[in-house]
Design an enzyme around this catalytic site. Structure first.
Site: not given
Length: 342
Positions: A127-128, A170-172, A163, A266, A273-274
């Site tokens: 995915i990355d 993700m992606g490292r 707010r 927040r 989930v990705q």
């Protein structure tokens, strides 16, 4: 001809589409038999197999995850790992091995081929989107779509409460998911590993957004780092490939923003989930094409190669070339997104 298949590393949408395509074409057109190896490189290391034929791959095209299971096992670090892999392949009559994975899984395949003569073919999965030599890896499009939908939803709750909402993706060490989803989702700040961020500048963008009577959305890649700081880690543990567990930068960033600007902040961490659920149409299409071309590599005896997408064509490149260095975000692409910051 008997072909072994394994899926290694983190799971991602589209893995089953690859398996389905290579088995369908391999059996129907070339008369090959297939052996599925369970749980990534642990399969050939320990001789763990799963029957793989046309009935086994029916109905799996839209399924996420992998019917073969996966793991981050590194046989090169195991005692007598190479010998055990070679002996198990021989005992099970496997003539060629197709490894579906990212830099670590394919790095093992490259070493086994180049240094030990194991006939391997690679399929790029992550995915990355950080494998060199291919425009896209399958799984990336689905992850971006999931992240973009989450950002869309965060906008409404951010505006309701005025707010700051920080979304960690993700992606490292590559910012592709953050860049694509942040730009598509209308984020006001996008922070990626390739470009260290200035916390004062980030807070300035956030303040500017509030002055325009809108609530800011910040998208941050898990590997992003402040200019005067270090990478935020989940803990100090390492996997068998030497990787640390990332995550936590979103929470750290929200606290810094709240302290410096006085605005409530927040954090939402999308995490796994990705990687889950049904693959997008693009990922099904790409994964299917990769599977078809991977089995053609086996037929041609063109081992040590990885199938890759360049433009609209599927080409073959050396696995070692694809894993030599990470494909990271071009500074010019990141500069384009900067128009919308603040």
């Amino acid at each position: 001809m008997r072909v072994g298949v394994l899926t290694g590393g983190g799971d991602c949408p589209g893995l089953n589409a690859v398996i389905r395509a290579m088995v369908r074409k391999g059996v129907q057109e070339y008369g090959y038999d297939f052996t599925g190896y369970r749980d990534g490189w642990r399969g050939p290391l320990e001789g763990r197999t799963l029957p793989l034929d046309i009935p086994a791959v029916r109905g799996i095209l839209p399924r996420g995850g992998t019917i073969l299971g996966s793991s981050r096992t590194n046989p090169l670090q195991a005692e007598d790992g190479v010998r055990r892999v070679r002996e198990n392949l021989a005992d099970q009559g496997v003539d060629a091995l197709i490894a579906i994975g990212g830099e670590d899984t394919l790095g093992v395949a490259a070493t086994l081929y180049e240094e030990h003569g194991v006939p391997c073919v690679g399929v790029p999965k992550t995915i990355d989107n950080d494998l060199s030599g291919t425009d896209y890896t399958f799984g990336f499009d689905t992850a971006v779509n999931i992240a973009t939908e989450a950002i869309d939803r965060l906008h409404t709750t951010a505006e309701s409460h005025m707010r700051v909402l920080v979304c960690e993706v993700m992606g490292r060490h590559a910012g592709w998911i953050a860049l694509h989803s942040g730009l598509a989702g209308g984020a006001n700040v996008i922070l990626i590993p390739e470009h260290r961020f200035d916390l004062d500048q980030v807070c300035g963008w956030i303040t500017s957004r509030f002055q325009a009577a809108y609530a800011p959305i910040v998208v941050v890649a898990e590997g992003a780092m402040p200019r005067d700081g270090e990478m935020v880690l989940k803990d100090e543990s390492h996997d068998s490939f030497g990787h640390v567990r990332l995550s936590g930068v979103g929470e750290w960033l929200a606290k810094q923003i709240e302290r410096r600007t006085g605005n409530e902040a927040r954090t939402t961490v999308l995490g796994h989930v990705q990687r889950g659920g049904t693959p997008s149409a693009f990922d099904r299409w790409l994964a299917t094409r990769f599977g078809l071309h991977a089995i053609d590599c086996v037929r041609d005896g063109d081992f040590g190669k990885m199938v890759a997408l360049q433009g609209t064509r599927i080409v073959r490149i050396p696995i070692s070339e694809a894993t030599a260095e990470l494909k990271t975000v071009d500074p010019e692409l990141y500069a384009e997104a900067g128009v919308f910051f603040g």
